[in-house]
Design a protein around this motif. Structure first.
Motif, mmCIF file in Angstrom:
data_model
loop_
_atom_site.group_PDB
_atom_site.id
_atom_site.type_symbol
_atom_site.label_atom_id
_atom_site.label_comp_id
_atom_site.label_asym_id
_atom_site.label_seq_id
_atom_site.Cartn_x
_atom_site.Cartn_y
_atom_site.Cartn_z
ATOM 1 N N TRP A 22 0.780 -0.875 0.172
ATOM 2 C CA TRP A 22 0.067 -0.074 0.117
ATOM 3 C C TRP A 22 0.719 1.250 0.340
ATOM 4 C CZ3 TRP A 22 -3.283 1.020 3.963
ATOM 5 C CH2 TRP A 22 -4.220 2.284 4.306
ATOM 6 N N LEU A 23 2.088 1.318 0.690
ATOM 7 C CA LEU A 23 2.552 2.847 0.876
ATOM 8 C C LEU A 23 3.432 2.641 -0.632
ATOM 9 C CD1 LEU A 23 4.102 2.424 4.708
ATOM 10 C CD2 LEU A 23 2.066 4.204 3.912
ATOM 11 N N TYR A 24 3.902 1.421 -1.053
ATOM 12 C CA TYR A 24 5.172 1.793 -2.003
ATOM 13 C C TYR A 24 4.743 1.303 -2.932
ATOM 14 C CZ TYR A 24 8.614 2.868 1.308
ATOM 15 O OH TYR A 24 9.487 2.772 2.925
ATOM 16 N N ALA A 25 3.453 0.661 -3.575
ATOM 17 C CA ALA A 25 2.714 0.754 -5.158
ATOM 18 C C ALA A 25 1.560 1.772 -5.061
ATOM 19 C CB ALA A 25 2.520 -0.594 -4.847
ATOM 20 N N GLY A 26 1.732 1.834 -6.210
ATOM 21 C CA GLY A 26 0.887 3.172 -7.026
ATOM 22 C C GLY A 26 0.355 3.084 -8.687
ATOM 23 N N TYR A 27 -0.494 3.594 -9.181
ATOM 24 C CA TYR A 27 -1.514 3.457 -9.914
ATOM 25 C C TYR A 27 -1.955 4.359 -10.852
ATOM 26 C CZ TYR A 27 -6.091 2.436 -8.877
ATOM 27 O OH TYR A 27 -6.943 2.430 -8.690
ATOM 28 N N LYS A 43 6.824 3.360 -6.003
ATOM 29 C CA LYS A 43 6.962 5.088 -5.734
ATOM 30 C C LYS A 43 8.426 5.241 -4.849
ATOM 31 C CE LYS A 43 2.359 4.007 -3.274
ATOM 32 N NZ LYS A 43 1.243 4.507 -2.458
ATOM 33 N N LYS A 44 8.358 6.165 -4.976
ATOM 34 C CA LYS A 44 9.791 6.511 -4.460
ATOM 35 C C LYS A 44 9.944 7.134 -3.185
ATOM 36 C CE LYS A 44 12.060 7.142 -8.918
ATOM 37 N NZ LYS A 44 13.488 5.277 -8.826
ATOM 38 N N HIS A 45 8.738 7.077 -2.660
ATOM 39 C CA HIS A 45 8.759 7.364 -1.131
ATOM 40 C C HIS A 45 7.516 6.679 -1.144
ATOM 41 C CE1 HIS A 45 11.642 11.073 -1.555
ATOM 42 N NE2 HIS A 45 10.504 11.163 -3.235
ATOM 43 N N PRO A 46 7.322 6.672 0.052
ATOM 44 C CA PRO A 46 5.507 6.390 0.727
ATOM 45 C C PRO A 46 4.714 7.106 1.216
ATOM 46 C CG PRO A 46 7.254 6.308 2.550
ATOM 47 C CD PRO A 46 7.938 7.170 1.572
ATOM 48 N N THR A 47 3.540 6.601 0.813
ATOM 49 C CA THR A 47 2.533 7.178 0.991
ATOM 50 C C THR A 47 1.276 6.632 0.956
ATOM 51 O OG1 THR A 47 1.175 9.351 -0.022
ATOM 52 C CG2 THR A 47 2.060 8.076 -1.520
ATOM 53 N N PHE A 48 0.320 6.592 1.600
ATOM 54 C CA PHE A 48 -1.101 6.010 1.280
ATOM 55 C C PHE A 48 -1.874 6.379 0.089
ATOM 56 C CE2 PHE A 48 -0.007 6.510 5.929
ATOM 57 C CZ PHE A 48 -0.043 5.235 6.475
ATOM 58 N N GLN A 49 -1.863 7.428 -0.750
ATOM 59 C CA GLN A 49 -2.174 7.629 -1.852
ATOM 60 C C GLN A 49 -2.288 6.498 -2.935
ATOM 61 O OE1 GLN A 49 -1.410 11.009 -3.768
ATOM 62 N NE2 GLN A 49 -2.573 11.223 -5.383
ATOM 63 N N VAL A 50 -2.474 5.820 -3.489
ATOM 64 C CA VAL A 50 -2.311 4.716 -4.366
ATOM 65 C C VAL A 50 -2.915 4.937 -5.746
ATOM 66 C CG1 VAL A 50 -3.333 2.443 -4.853
ATOM 67 C CG2 VAL A 50 -2.947 2.661 -2.784
ATOM 68 N N LYS A 51 -3.815 5.696 -6.302
ATOM 69 C CA LYS A 51 -4.349 6.306 -7.198
ATOM 70 C C LYS A 51 -3.306 7.901 -7.622
ATOM 71 C CE LYS A 51 -8.081 6.647 -10.269
ATOM 72 N NZ LYS A 51 -8.994 6.908 -11.452
ATOM 73 N N PHE A 52 -3.009 7.289 -8.328
ATOM 74 C CA PHE A 52 -2.349 9.265 -8.873
ATOM 75 C C PHE A 52 -2.446 9.196 -10.759
ATOM 76 C CE2 PHE A 52 0.917 7.281 -6.491
ATOM 77 C CZ PHE A 52 0.402 9.005 -5.138
ATOM 78 N N TYR A 53 -3.001 10.769 -11.237
ATOM 79 C CA TYR A 53 -3.013 11.156 -12.008
ATOM 80 C C TYR A 53 -2.024 11.865 -13.016
ATOM 81 C CZ TYR A 53 -6.195 14.290 -15.054
ATOM 82 O OH TYR A 53 -6.550 15.011 -16.081
ATOM 83 N N ASP A 54 -2.085 11.089 -13.334
ATOM 84 C CA ASP A 54 -1.311 11.421 -15.476
ATOM 85 C C ASP A 54 -1.861 12.533 -16.174
ATOM 86 O OD1 ASP A 54 1.643 12.466 -16.918
ATOM 87 O OD2 ASP A 54 1.954 10.701 -16.540
ATOM 88 N N MET A 55 -2.022 13.347 -15.601
ATOM 89 C CA MET A 55 -2.801 14.502 -16.757
ATOM 90 C C MET A 55 -2.407 14.434 -19.074
ATOM 91 S SD MET A 55 -1.956 18.271 -16.443
ATOM 92 C CE MET A 55 -2.550 17.787 -14.359
#
Length: 106
Positions: A22-27, A43-55
Motif C-alpha cells: 500500500w505504501l510503495y505501490a501506485g497506479y 513509489k519513490k516515497h511512501p504514501t497512503f495515496q495509491v491512485k495518481f493522475y498523469d494528465m
C-alpha cells in the motif's frame, strides 16, 4: 498453543506485506487509442495515496503548466513526486517529469 502463535505470526506478516504494498505501490490510468490502460509503478516515497493522475498520459494536446488549475497542478506534482521523486512543483521540475515519462505513454 503453537498453532495459535503461528496463526498470529502469519497474520502479522501478511498485514505487514499488505502495508508495504500500500505504501510503495501506485497506479495511474492512461487513455490511449480510445481505451483505458492501468499502469502500476513503485513509489519513490511512501504514501497512503495509491491512485495518481498523469494528465499527460493521453493523446490529447498538452496543456502548459501555467494554464493548469491549482488542483490539477497539485495532482500532477503528487504523481511526479511519488513516481520519479520530483521535489518541487516548479515549471522546470514538472517539465523534467514530463520528459522522463516512458515513451509508450506519449
Amino acid at each position: 498453543m503453537k498453532l495459535k502463535v503461528n496463526k498470529y505470526v502469519s497474520l502479522a506478516v501478511c498485514l505487514g506485506v499488505a502495508l508495504l504494498v500500500w505504501l510503495y505501490a501506485g497506479y495511474f490510468n492512461s487513455y490511449l487509442d480510445e481505451e483505458v490502460q492501468t499502469h502500476f509503478f513503485l513509489k519513490k516515497h511512501p504514501t497512503f495515496q495509491v491512485k495518481f493522475y498523469d494528465m499527460y498520459a493521453t493523446e490529447a494536446d498538452d496543456k502548459p503548466f501555467d494554464l493548469l488549475a491549482p488542483d490539477e497542478r497539485k495532482e500532477y506534482f503528487e504523481y511526479c513526486h511519488a513516481r520519479f521523486g520530483i521535489e518541487s512543483d516548479s515549471n522546470t521540475e514538472l517539465t523534467r517529469c514530463k520528459k522522463i515519462t516512458p515513451p509508450y505513454l506519449k
